[in-house]
Design a protein around this motif. Structure first.
Motif, mmCIF file in Angstrom:
data_model
loop_
_atom_site.group_PDB
_atom_site.id
_atom_site.type_symbol
_atom_site.label_atom_id
_atom_site.label_comp_id
_atom_site.label_asym_id
_atom_site.label_seq_id
_atom_site.Cartn_x
_atom_site.Cartn_y
_atom_site.Cartn_z
ATOM 1 N N GLU A 1 6.137 -9.277 32.151
ATOM 2 C CA GLU A 1 7.293 -9.014 33.011
ATOM 3 C C GLU A 1 8.358 -8.185 32.299
ATOM 4 O O GLU A 1 8.824 -7.175 32.815
ATOM 5 N N ASP A 2 8.739 -8.600 31.106
ATOM 6 C CA ASP A 2 9.871 -7.918 30.486
ATOM 7 C C ASP A 2 9.512 -6.513 30.012
ATOM 8 O O ASP A 2 10.262 -5.559 30.259
ATOM 9 N N PRO B 1 3.874 -2.754 13.461
ATOM 10 C CA PRO B 1 4.282 -4.166 13.464
ATOM 11 C C PRO B 1 4.858 -4.513 14.830
ATOM 12 O O PRO B 1 5.222 -3.622 15.602
ATOM 13 N N ARG C 1 11.521 -5.692 16.743
ATOM 14 C CA ARG C 1 12.537 -6.420 17.515
ATOM 15 C C ARG C 1 12.701 -5.748 18.879
ATOM 16 O O ARG C 1 12.358 -4.567 19.053
ATOM 17 N N TYR D 1 -2.881 -7.267 27.308
ATOM 18 C CA TYR D 1 -3.684 -8.461 27.030
ATOM 19 C C TYR D 1 -5.084 -8.002 26.611
ATOM 20 O O TYR D 1 -5.407 -6.815 26.678
ATOM 21 N N TYR E 1 -0.141 -10.037 34.409
ATOM 22 C CA TYR E 1 -0.546 -11.367 33.928
ATOM 23 C C TYR E 1 -1.406 -12.020 35.002
ATOM 24 O O TYR E 1 -0.973 -12.169 36.148
HETATM 25 O O1 TRH Z 1 4.406 -11.437 26.242
HETATM 26 P P1 TRH Z 1 4.195 -11.336 27.701
HETATM 27 O O2 TRH Z 1 2.813 -11.295 28.148
HETATM 28 O O3 TRH Z 1 4.955 -12.502 28.351
HETATM 29 C C1 TRH Z 1 4.876 -13.152 29.565
HETATM 30 C C2 TRH Z 1 4.461 -14.562 29.314
HETATM 31 O O4 TRH Z 1 3.079 -14.597 29.107
HETATM 32 C C3 TRH Z 1 4.835 -15.398 30.466
HETATM 33 O O5 TRH Z 1 4.351 -16.720 30.348
HETATM 34 C C4 TRH Z 1 4.344 -14.781 31.718
HETATM 35 O O6 TRH Z 1 4.766 -15.528 32.753
HETATM 36 C C5 TRH Z 1 4.905 -13.389 31.818
HETATM 37 O O7 TRH Z 1 4.472 -12.625 30.701
HETATM 38 C C6 TRH Z 1 4.556 -12.700 33.084
HETATM 39 O O8 TRH Z 1 4.899 -9.984 28.253
HETATM 40 P P2 TRH Z 1 6.413 -9.568 28.456
HETATM 41 O O9 TRH Z 1 6.998 -10.290 29.616
HETATM 42 O O10 TRH Z 1 6.411 -8.128 28.535
HETATM 43 O O11 TRH Z 1 7.175 -10.019 27.155
HETATM 44 C C7 TRH Z 1 7.042 -9.368 25.936
HETATM 45 C C8 TRH Z 1 8.346 -9.378 25.176
HETATM 46 O O12 TRH Z 1 8.123 -8.969 23.838
HETATM 47 C C9 TRH Z 1 9.373 -8.433 25.758
HETATM 48 O O13 TRH Z 1 10.667 -9.028 25.683
HETATM 49 C C10 TRH Z 1 9.315 -7.223 24.827
HETATM 50 C C11 TRH Z 1 9.015 -7.903 23.521
HETATM 51 N N1 TRH Z 1 8.411 -7.094 22.465
HETATM 52 C C12 TRH Z 1 9.125 -6.896 21.298
HETATM 53 O O14 TRH Z 1 10.282 -7.360 21.185
HETATM 54 N N2 TRH Z 1 8.555 -6.203 20.290
HETATM 55 C C13 TRH Z 1 7.312 -5.669 20.375
HETATM 56 O O15 TRH Z 1 6.830 -5.031 19.400
HETATM 57 C C14 TRH Z 1 6.600 -5.847 21.597
HETATM 58 C C15 TRH Z 1 5.232 -5.235 21.742
HETATM 59 C C16 TRH Z 1 7.174 -6.573 22.606
#
Ligand code: TRH
Length: 380
Positions: free
Chosen positions: A273-274, A251, A254, A193, A291
Protein backbone atom coordinates in the motif's frame (compact mmCIF):
# COMPACT_ATOMS: atom_id res chain seq x y z
CA UNK A 1 -4.36 22.98 23.87
CA UNK A 2 -2.95 20.39 21.49
CA UNK A 3 -5.29 17.50 20.80
CA UNK A 4 -3.83 14.17 21.84
CA UNK A 5 -3.88 11.19 19.48
CA UNK A 6 -3.25 7.50 20.07
CA UNK A 7 -2.57 5.43 16.97
CA UNK A 8 -2.55 1.65 17.38
CA UNK A 9 -0.74 -0.57 14.90
CA UNK A 10 -0.30 -4.31 14.85
CA UNK A 11 2.29 -5.45 12.37
CA UNK A 12 0.54 -8.17 10.37
CA UNK A 13 3.61 -8.69 8.21
CA UNK A 14 6.14 -6.75 6.17
CA UNK A 15 6.47 -2.98 6.43
CA UNK A 16 3.20 -1.44 5.29
CA UNK A 17 1.36 -1.37 8.62
CA UNK A 18 4.11 0.45 10.47
CA UNK A 19 5.18 2.36 7.35
CA UNK A 20 1.76 3.94 7.02
CA UNK A 21 1.05 4.58 10.71
CA UNK A 22 4.49 6.07 11.28
CA UNK A 23 4.12 8.34 8.27
CA UNK A 24 0.71 9.45 9.53
CA UNK A 25 1.84 9.92 13.15
CA UNK A 26 4.75 12.09 12.08
CA UNK A 27 2.65 14.20 9.79
CA UNK A 28 -0.01 14.79 12.44
CA UNK A 29 2.71 15.93 14.81
CA UNK A 30 4.97 17.88 12.48
CA UNK A 31 2.39 19.51 10.21
CA UNK A 32 -0.71 19.74 12.41
CA UNK A 33 0.82 20.20 15.85
CA UNK A 34 -1.00 17.21 17.34
CA UNK A 35 0.44 15.33 20.29
CA UNK A 36 0.79 11.79 19.03
CA UNK A 37 1.56 8.41 20.56
CA UNK A 38 2.12 5.53 18.18
CA UNK A 39 1.58 2.09 19.74
CA UNK A 40 3.17 -0.72 17.78
CA UNK A 41 3.49 -4.39 18.68
CA UNK A 42 6.73 -4.97 16.76
CA UNK A 43 9.53 -2.43 16.66
CA UNK A 44 11.83 -4.37 14.33
CA UNK A 45 10.30 -3.21 11.03
CA UNK A 46 10.04 0.31 12.44
CA UNK A 47 13.78 0.42 13.08
CA UNK A 48 14.41 -0.55 9.46
CA UNK A 49 12.27 2.28 8.09
CA UNK A 50 13.58 4.74 10.63
CA UNK A 51 17.16 3.79 11.52
CA UNK A 52 17.29 6.27 14.43
CA UNK A 53 14.76 4.05 16.21
CA UNK A 54 15.65 1.25 18.59
CA UNK A 55 14.04 -2.15 18.15
CA UNK A 56 14.24 -2.66 21.93
CA UNK A 57 13.28 0.61 23.61
CA UNK A 58 9.68 0.32 24.85
CA UNK A 59 9.28 4.09 24.84
CA UNK A 60 11.06 6.44 22.48
CA UNK A 61 10.56 9.78 20.77
CA UNK A 62 11.15 10.49 17.11
CA UNK A 63 10.31 13.77 15.40
CA UNK A 64 8.14 14.63 18.39
CA UNK A 65 6.11 11.42 18.19
CA UNK A 66 6.10 9.13 21.22
CA UNK A 67 6.54 5.57 19.98
CA UNK A 68 5.48 2.86 22.42
CA UNK A 69 6.08 -0.83 22.18
CA UNK A 70 2.70 -2.37 22.82
CA UNK A 71 2.94 -5.96 23.94
CA UNK A 72 1.68 -8.35 26.60
CA UNK A 73 -0.11 -6.93 29.57
CA UNK A 74 -1.57 -3.48 29.06
CA UNK A 75 -0.41 -0.76 31.46
CA UNK A 76 -3.16 1.71 32.28
CA UNK A 77 -2.65 5.01 30.48
CA UNK A 78 -4.62 8.16 29.89
CA UNK A 79 -6.99 7.96 26.93
CA UNK A 80 -6.33 10.46 24.14
CA UNK A 81 -8.80 12.81 22.43
CA UNK A 82 -8.56 10.80 19.21
CA UNK A 83 -7.97 7.06 19.00
CA UNK A 84 -7.02 5.51 15.68
CA UNK A 85 -6.98 1.74 15.24
CA UNK A 86 -5.12 1.04 12.03
CA UNK A 87 -6.38 -1.65 9.69
CA UNK A 88 -8.96 -3.13 12.06
CA UNK A 89 -6.34 -3.81 14.71
CA UNK A 90 -7.88 -4.85 18.01
CA UNK A 91 -7.35 -2.29 20.75
CA UNK A 92 -6.42 -3.50 24.26
CA UNK A 93 -9.77 -4.20 26.01
CA UNK A 94 -8.63 -2.26 29.10
CA UNK A 95 -7.99 0.76 26.92
CA UNK A 96 -11.45 0.47 25.34
CA UNK A 97 -12.98 0.30 28.83
CA UNK A 98 -11.07 3.45 29.74
CA UNK A 99 -12.39 5.11 26.56
CA UNK A 100 -15.96 4.35 27.65
CA UNK A 101 -15.25 5.64 31.17
CA UNK A 102 -13.71 8.92 29.98
CA UNK A 103 -15.82 11.95 30.88
CA UNK A 104 -15.82 13.02 27.24
CA UNK A 105 -15.67 10.06 24.87
CA UNK A 106 -12.74 10.21 22.46
CA UNK A 107 -13.20 10.20 18.72
CA UNK A 108 -12.59 6.57 17.74
CA UNK A 109 -11.55 5.89 14.18
CA UNK A 110 -10.70 2.77 12.28
CA UNK A 111 -8.22 3.60 9.54
CA UNK A 112 -8.92 1.18 6.71
CA UNK A 113 -6.84 -0.19 3.88
CA UNK A 114 -6.61 1.76 0.66
CA UNK A 115 -8.95 0.75 -2.12
CA UNK A 116 -10.16 2.42 -5.31
CA UNK A 117 -13.43 0.46 -5.24
CA UNK A 118 -16.52 2.63 -5.64
CA UNK A 119 -18.24 1.42 -2.44
CA UNK A 120 -15.54 3.12 -0.38
CA UNK A 121 -17.05 6.59 -0.86
CA UNK A 122 -20.34 5.39 0.61
CA UNK A 123 -18.71 3.85 3.69
CA UNK A 124 -16.16 6.53 4.46
CA UNK A 125 -16.95 8.29 7.73
CA UNK A 126 -19.78 5.98 8.75
CA UNK A 127 -20.15 5.28 12.48
CA UNK A 128 -20.61 1.87 14.00
CA UNK A 129 -22.04 1.50 17.54
CA UNK A 130 -19.74 -0.24 20.01
CA UNK A 131 -20.29 -1.67 23.49
CA UNK A 132 -20.14 0.85 26.32
CA UNK A 133 -21.98 3.53 24.33
CA UNK A 134 -18.93 4.21 22.14
CA UNK A 135 -19.01 4.74 18.40
CA UNK A 136 -16.28 3.89 15.96
CA UNK A 137 -16.00 5.71 12.63
CA UNK A 138 -14.65 4.06 9.51
CA UNK A 139 -12.07 6.22 7.84
CA UNK A 140 -11.07 5.22 4.33
CA UNK A 141 -8.10 6.51 2.41
CA UNK A 142 -8.87 6.81 -1.27
CA UNK A 143 -8.63 8.56 -4.59
CA UNK A 144 -11.76 10.73 -4.54
CA UNK A 145 -12.95 13.71 -2.52
CA UNK A 146 -15.55 11.40 -0.97
CA UNK A 147 -12.76 9.55 0.87
CA UNK A 148 -10.00 10.49 3.28
CA UNK A 149 -7.46 10.93 0.45
CA UNK A 150 -3.89 9.68 0.35
CA UNK A 151 -0.97 10.18 2.69
CA UNK A 152 1.07 13.04 1.28
CA UNK A 153 3.40 15.26 3.25
CA UNK A 154 3.22 19.02 2.70
CA UNK A 155 5.30 20.10 -0.31
CA UNK A 156 6.12 16.50 -1.25
CA UNK A 157 5.47 17.10 -4.93
CA UNK A 158 7.43 20.37 -4.83
CA UNK A 159 10.36 18.56 -3.20
CA UNK A 160 10.26 15.93 -5.91
CA UNK A 161 10.17 18.56 -8.62
CA UNK A 162 13.13 20.40 -7.10
CA UNK A 163 15.06 17.12 -6.90
CA UNK A 164 14.27 16.34 -10.53
CA UNK A 165 15.42 19.78 -11.58
CA UNK A 166 18.80 19.23 -9.91
CA UNK A 167 20.79 16.54 -11.76
CA UNK A 168 23.70 16.93 -9.34
CA UNK A 169 21.43 16.09 -6.38
CA UNK A 170 20.20 13.01 -8.22
CA UNK A 171 23.72 11.92 -9.07
CA UNK A 172 24.93 12.45 -5.50
CA UNK A 173 21.99 10.52 -4.09
CA UNK A 174 22.51 7.59 -6.44
CA UNK A 175 26.27 7.60 -5.90
CA UNK A 176 25.59 7.38 -2.14
CA UNK A 177 23.91 4.07 -2.88
CA UNK A 178 26.75 2.99 -5.14
CA UNK A 179 24.60 3.47 -8.25
CA UNK A 180 26.26 4.90 -11.35
CA UNK A 181 23.89 4.39 -14.25
CA UNK A 182 24.98 4.72 -17.86
CA UNK A 183 23.55 7.98 -19.21
CA UNK A 184 21.09 6.31 -21.58
CA UNK A 185 20.10 3.38 -19.32
CA UNK A 186 16.53 2.93 -18.20
CA UNK A 187 16.62 3.02 -14.40
CA UNK A 188 14.12 0.67 -12.79
CA UNK A 189 13.36 -0.14 -9.15
CA UNK A 190 11.92 -3.43 -7.98
CA UNK A 191 10.14 -3.84 -4.63
CA UNK A 192 7.85 -6.84 -4.91
CA UNK A 193 6.71 -10.04 -3.27
CA UNK A 194 7.94 -13.46 -4.34
CA UNK A 195 7.10 -13.77 -8.02
CA UNK A 196 7.05 -16.93 -10.10
CA UNK A 197 6.82 -15.01 -13.39
CA UNK A 198 9.57 -12.52 -12.62
CA UNK A 199 12.12 -14.33 -14.81
CA UNK A 200 10.11 -13.61 -17.94
CA UNK A 201 10.25 -9.88 -17.22
CA UNK A 202 13.99 -10.06 -16.50
CA UNK A 203 14.39 -11.92 -19.82
CA UNK A 204 12.63 -9.05 -21.57
CA UNK A 205 14.89 -6.49 -19.88
CA UNK A 206 17.98 -8.48 -20.78
CA UNK A 207 16.89 -8.83 -24.44
CA UNK A 208 16.04 -5.14 -24.77
CA UNK A 209 17.73 -2.86 -27.30
CA UNK A 210 18.11 -0.29 -24.53
CA UNK A 211 20.21 -0.81 -21.39
CA UNK A 212 18.23 -1.48 -18.23
CA UNK A 213 19.64 -0.89 -14.79
CA UNK A 214 17.52 -2.67 -12.20
CA UNK A 215 17.79 -1.60 -8.56
CA UNK A 216 16.51 -4.14 -6.07
CA UNK A 217 16.36 -3.17 -2.40
CA UNK A 218 16.95 -6.18 -0.15
CA UNK A 219 13.73 -8.07 0.34
CA UNK A 220 11.39 -10.89 -0.53
CA UNK A 221 11.78 -10.79 -4.32
CA UNK A 222 15.54 -11.19 -4.19
CA UNK A 223 15.45 -14.99 -4.20
CA UNK A 224 13.63 -14.95 -7.56
CA UNK A 225 16.16 -12.50 -8.98
CA UNK A 226 19.03 -14.64 -7.71
CA UNK A 227 17.50 -17.76 -9.20
CA UNK A 228 17.09 -16.12 -12.59
CA UNK A 229 20.67 -14.93 -12.50
CA UNK A 230 21.82 -18.41 -11.51
CA UNK A 231 23.97 -16.94 -8.76
CA UNK A 232 24.67 -18.81 -5.54
CA UNK A 233 24.27 -15.63 -3.53
CA UNK A 234 23.20 -12.08 -4.12
CA UNK A 235 24.19 -9.63 -1.43
CA UNK A 236 23.76 -5.93 -0.98
CA UNK A 237 26.14 -4.19 -3.35
CA UNK A 238 26.16 -7.05 -5.90
CA UNK A 239 26.06 -5.98 -9.54
CA UNK A 240 25.48 -8.59 -12.21
CA UNK A 241 25.16 -8.03 -15.96
CA UNK A 242 23.04 -10.23 -18.23
CA UNK A 243 22.64 -8.97 -21.80
CA UNK A 244 21.18 -5.45 -21.67
CA UNK A 245 20.29 -5.81 -18.00
CA UNK A 246 22.38 -4.84 -15.03
CA UNK A 247 20.98 -6.00 -11.70
CA UNK A 248 22.15 -4.16 -8.60
CA UNK A 249 21.16 -5.04 -5.06
CA UNK A 250 20.63 -2.11 -2.72
CA UNK A 251 20.24 -2.01 1.03
CA UNK A 252 16.78 -1.44 2.44
CA UNK A 253 16.89 2.33 2.88
CA UNK A 254 15.01 4.71 5.17
CA UNK A 255 11.59 5.88 3.97
CA UNK A 256 12.74 9.29 2.78
CA UNK A 257 15.54 7.71 0.76
CA UNK A 258 13.18 5.22 -0.74
CA UNK A 259 11.15 8.18 -2.05
CA UNK A 260 14.26 9.57 -3.69
CA UNK A 261 15.02 6.22 -5.21
CA UNK A 262 11.55 6.18 -6.77
CA UNK A 263 12.05 9.75 -8.01
CA UNK A 264 15.28 8.73 -9.74
CA UNK A 265 13.77 5.82 -11.64
CA UNK A 266 12.04 5.69 -15.02
CA UNK A 267 9.86 2.81 -13.87
CA UNK A 268 8.99 1.52 -10.43
CA UNK A 269 7.65 -1.87 -9.45
CA UNK A 270 6.01 -1.44 -6.05
CA UNK A 271 3.81 -3.46 -3.76
CA UNK A 272 1.44 -3.42 -0.78
CA UNK A 273 0.00 0.00 0.00
CA UNK A 274 2.53 2.61 1.03
CA UNK A 275 5.13 2.08 -1.71
CA UNK A 276 2.23 1.94 -4.17
CA UNK A 277 1.17 5.44 -3.11
CA UNK A 278 4.74 6.73 -3.05
CA UNK A 279 5.23 5.56 -6.63
CA UNK A 280 2.19 7.63 -7.60
CA UNK A 281 3.80 10.71 -6.04
CA UNK A 282 6.97 9.82 -7.96
CA UNK A 283 4.87 10.43 -11.09
CA UNK A 284 6.55 7.82 -13.28
CA UNK A 285 5.13 4.69 -14.92
CA UNK A 286 4.81 1.84 -12.47
CA UNK A 287 3.40 -1.57 -11.83
CA UNK A 288 1.67 -2.56 -8.60
CA UNK A 289 2.32 -5.98 -7.10
CA UNK A 290 -0.85 -6.17 -5.08
CA UNK A 291 -0.99 -7.99 -1.73
CA UNK A 292 -2.86 -11.24 -2.30
CA UNK A 293 -6.04 -11.64 -0.27
CA UNK A 294 -8.30 -14.57 0.45
CA UNK A 295 -10.77 -15.53 -2.26
CA UNK A 296 -8.85 -13.42 -4.75
CA UNK A 297 -10.44 -10.26 -3.27
CA UNK A 298 -7.35 -8.32 -4.31
CA UNK A 299 -8.21 -8.75 -7.98
CA UNK A 300 -11.24 -6.46 -7.68
CA UNK A 301 -9.04 -3.89 -5.98
CA UNK A 302 -6.56 -4.11 -8.79
CA UNK A 303 -9.24 -3.70 -11.45
CA UNK A 304 -10.88 -0.85 -9.53
CA UNK A 305 -7.61 1.05 -9.42
CA UNK A 306 -6.94 0.39 -13.10
CA UNK A 307 -10.42 1.72 -13.93
CA UNK A 308 -9.66 4.98 -12.18
CA UNK A 309 -6.02 5.33 -13.11
CA UNK A 310 -6.67 4.48 -16.75
CA UNK A 311 -9.08 7.36 -17.29
CA UNK A 312 -7.69 9.77 -19.85
CA UNK A 313 -5.37 7.25 -21.49
CA UNK A 314 -5.92 6.32 -25.13
CA UNK A 315 -7.61 2.90 -25.46
CA UNK A 316 -4.38 1.35 -26.77
CA UNK A 317 -2.18 2.71 -23.97
CA UNK A 318 -4.77 1.73 -21.40
CA UNK A 319 -4.90 -1.81 -22.77
CA UNK A 320 -1.11 -1.98 -22.61
CA UNK A 321 -0.99 -0.75 -19.02
CA UNK A 322 -3.78 -3.06 -17.92
CA UNK A 323 -2.14 -5.96 -19.73
CA UNK A 324 1.12 -5.38 -17.89
CA UNK A 325 -0.49 -5.05 -14.47
CA UNK A 326 -2.62 -8.13 -14.98
CA UNK A 327 0.29 -10.19 -16.27
CA UNK A 328 2.40 -9.07 -13.32
CA UNK A 329 -0.24 -10.09 -10.80
CA UNK A 330 -1.40 -13.33 -12.38
CA UNK A 331 1.46 -15.17 -10.70
CA UNK A 332 0.89 -18.32 -12.70
CA UNK A 333 3.84 -20.66 -13.02
CA UNK A 334 5.31 -20.21 -16.50
CA UNK A 335 3.41 -16.96 -17.16
CA UNK A 336 5.20 -14.66 -19.59
CA UNK A 337 5.27 -10.96 -18.72
CA UNK A 338 7.55 -10.19 -21.67
CA UNK A 339 4.91 -9.43 -24.34
CA UNK A 340 2.96 -7.16 -21.94
CA UNK A 341 6.16 -5.33 -21.01
CA UNK A 342 7.11 -4.78 -24.65
CA UNK A 343 3.60 -3.53 -25.39
CA UNK A 344 3.83 -1.05 -22.51
CA UNK A 345 7.18 0.18 -23.83
CA UNK A 346 5.49 0.97 -27.14
CA UNK A 347 3.24 3.45 -25.30
CA UNK A 348 5.94 4.86 -23.05
CA UNK A 349 5.65 8.61 -23.73
CA UNK A 350 1.92 8.49 -23.12
CA UNK A 351 2.35 6.46 -19.92
CA UNK A 352 4.94 8.95 -18.66
CA UNK A 353 2.70 11.95 -19.34
CA UNK A 354 -0.22 10.16 -17.77
CA UNK A 355 1.68 9.31 -14.58
CA UNK A 356 2.54 12.99 -14.19
CA UNK A 357 -1.04 14.07 -14.79
CA UNK A 358 -2.36 11.50 -12.31
CA UNK A 359 0.02 12.82 -9.66
CA UNK A 360 -1.11 16.41 -10.26
CA UNK A 361 -4.79 15.44 -10.06
CA UNK A 362 -4.34 13.43 -6.87
CA UNK A 363 -2.16 16.09 -5.25
CA UNK A 364 -4.95 18.64 -5.77
CA UNK A 365 -7.05 16.73 -3.21
CA UNK A 366 -6.64 17.05 0.55
CA UNK A 367 -4.21 14.56 2.05
CA UNK A 368 -5.12 11.91 4.61
CA UNK A 369 -3.64 13.62 7.69
CA UNK A 370 -5.47 16.84 6.83
CA UNK A 371 -8.81 15.09 6.31
CA UNK A 372 -8.37 13.26 9.62
CA UNK A 373 -7.73 16.51 11.48
CA UNK A 374 -10.70 18.11 9.70
CA UNK A 375 -12.91 15.15 10.63
CA UNK A 376 -11.90 15.59 14.26
CA UNK A 377 -12.61 19.35 14.18
CA UNK A 378 -16.04 18.76 12.63
CA UNK A 379 -16.81 16.13 15.24
CA UNK A 380 -15.94 18.39 18.19
O1 TRH B 1 5.83 -4.14 3.00
P1 TRH B 1 4.50 -4.18 2.34
O2 TRH B 1 4.21 -5.37 1.56
O3 TRH B 1 3.45 -3.96 3.44
C1 TRH B 1 2.10 -4.22 3.55
C2 TRH B 1 1.91 -5.23 4.64
O4 TRH B 1 2.21 -6.50 4.13
C3 TRH B 1 0.52 -5.17 5.12
O5 TRH B 1 0.24 -6.19 6.06
C4 TRH B 1 -0.42 -5.25 3.98
O6 TRH B 1 -1.67 -5.13 4.45
C5 TRH B 1 -0.10 -4.14 3.03
O7 TRH B 1 1.23 -4.27 2.56
C6 TRH B 1 -1.04 -4.06 1.88
O8 TRH B 1 4.36 -2.92 1.33
P2 TRH B 1 4.18 -1.36 1.57
O9 TRH B 1 2.81 -1.07 2.05
O10 TRH B 1 4.58 -0.73 0.34
O11 TRH B 1 5.20 -0.97 2.71
C7 TRH B 1 6.57 -0.89 2.50
C8 TRH B 1 7.18 0.22 3.33
O12 TRH B 1 8.59 0.10 3.33
C9 TRH B 1 6.85 1.59 2.79
O13 TRH B 1 6.62 2.49 3.88
C10 TRH B 1 8.13 2.00 2.06
C11 TRH B 1 9.16 1.34 2.92
N1 TRH B 1 10.47 1.07 2.33
C12 TRH B 1 11.57 1.72 2.85
O14 TRH B 1 11.44 2.54 3.78
N2 TRH B 1 12.80 1.43 2.35
C13 TRH B 1 12.99 0.56 1.34
O15 TRH B 1 14.16 0.33 0.91
C14 TRH B 1 11.84 -0.07 0.78
C15 TRH B 1 12.01 -1.02 -0.38
C16 TRH B 1 10.61 0.20 1.31
Amino acid sequence: MKATWDIFCTVVDNYGDIGITWRLARQLQVEHGMQVRLWVDDLVPFARLWPAASAEQPQQWHDGVEVRHWRGEWQATEVSDVVVGAFACKLPPEYVDAMAARSRSPLWLNLDYLSAETWVDGCHGLPSPQPGGLRKFFFFPGFTTGTGGLLREACLVEHREAFEADPAARQTFLAGLGVEPEPDARLVSLFAYEHSGLGSWLDALADDTRSNHLLVPEGRVLADVRQWLGEASLDVGSQVQRGSLKVQVLPFVRQSEYDRLLWCCDFNAVRGEDSFVRAQWAAAPMVWHIYVQEEYAHWEKLEAFLDRYGQGLSPAAYAALRGLWRAWNQSVEGADIGPAWREAIRHWPELVAHARQWCVTQAAQPDLATTLVQFYRNWL
